[in-house]
Design an enzyme around this catalytic site. Sequence first.
Site, PDB file in Angstrom:
ATOM      1  N   TYR A   1       0.855  -1.189   0.000  1.00 41.59           N
ATOM      2  CA  TYR A   1       0.000   0.000   0.000  1.00 41.59           C
ATOM      3  C   TYR A   1       0.886   1.233   0.000  1.00 41.59           C
ATOM      4  CZ  TYR A   1      -2.805   3.871   1.730  1.00 41.59           C
ATOM      5  OH  TYR A   1      -3.395   5.093   1.877  1.00 41.59           O
TER       6      TYR A   1
ATOM      7  N   GLU B   1      -3.898   7.283  -3.697  1.00 39.49           N
ATOM      8  CA  GLU B   1      -3.384   6.036  -3.133  1.00 39.49           C
ATOM      9  C   GLU B   1      -3.440   4.907  -4.141  1.00 39.49           C
ATOM     10  OE1 GLU B   1      -5.757   5.188   0.313  1.00 39.49           O
ATOM     11  OE2 GLU B   1      -7.331   4.220  -0.850  1.00 39.49           O
TER      12      GLU B   1
END
Length: 381
Positions: free
Chosen positions: A101, A189
Amino acid sequence: MRLHEYQAKDVFADAGIPVPDSRLASSVDEVVAAVEDIGFPAAIKAQVHVGGRGKAGGIKIATSEEEAREYADDILGMDLKGYTVDRVLVEAGVDFEDELYVGVTMDRGEGRPVAMVSEKGGVNIEEVAAEEPEAIAREHIDPAFGMHPYQARKAVYGAGIDRDIARQVSSILTTLYDLWEDKDASDAEINPLMVTSDREVIAADAVLNVDDDALFRHPDLAEMEDEAAGDELEAKANKYGFDYVRLSGNVGIIGNGAGLVMTTLDLVDYYGGEPANFLDIGGGAKAERVTNALDMVFSDPNVDSVVFNIFGGITRGDEVAKGINEALEAFDEIPKPVVVRLAGTNAKEGMEILNTELVQVEETLEDAVQRAVENAKEVSQ
């Protein structure tokens, strides 16, 4: 403005972030043509603004033309957490061995942007932050100078990323911050950032949310706005002039003032419910404005109950109550139980005016929220 995954990936790819080969499709035949072009395996991904698409059946991996046709037929037109899927992204499958991530957002507590990296990719990062905060490496950035290369490396190594891919991940994180800054984004993101068997990294998902007030500086993104909206309720909110955000719960929330609405959301969560929306109708809760708000909340199939949290300031509480009565009387049948709490100027008079055959009245916000949460649980059983 929230970009769809396919739109965000186009922006990321233009900036040099590697993404899988993909095609957008809106029919079964277009999906089949896309997988024939891309090859197998191929992911078929619903393009709607919800999390957990995979668990909800909105992402499937096809290994043959027959599966591609079957999955496309299943996903196109499906109701996914209140959104109707009218487009899918057909994407080349990634042979991966790890999921990471990376993200950039504003840390309002610190008053600075923060870059984040974690080895816990592919899952809800909010859950990771709540349950394993140490699993997310964070690096705050001075916006006057931007992200220094050493900061990207510090975040990547702090997250425990393998050294052989650290440079690639650092480069992507730096690019992601540059996009966040250049595009006036609120969030940027990649989850997951996949690590392939060849030790390459590739963005298997993409999130880019842009400040609406900055779109005049980004005509290329503004052109995407109509497509990015993709939600009838949010289109209604723009039409009515409401501040509205759709959430995943079943307790509808209407208030006049952002702080008041946020407090109500927090209390719904505190008392064991799940908010369905953020809806700020602003000042002057007249009948037409209340009717429009109810139209929006009642139109959300996820909503099982509604709570009004109204503070009478310049607008008196008795005027607000008359507006609520007039709005509800316009409905032949009240489709969801409605709880009202009034405070402020002439609140007592307003509470007395409210038609208790149409609404449930509570004196305190806590009581109103608890009752709305209980109503939602009863309806959903």
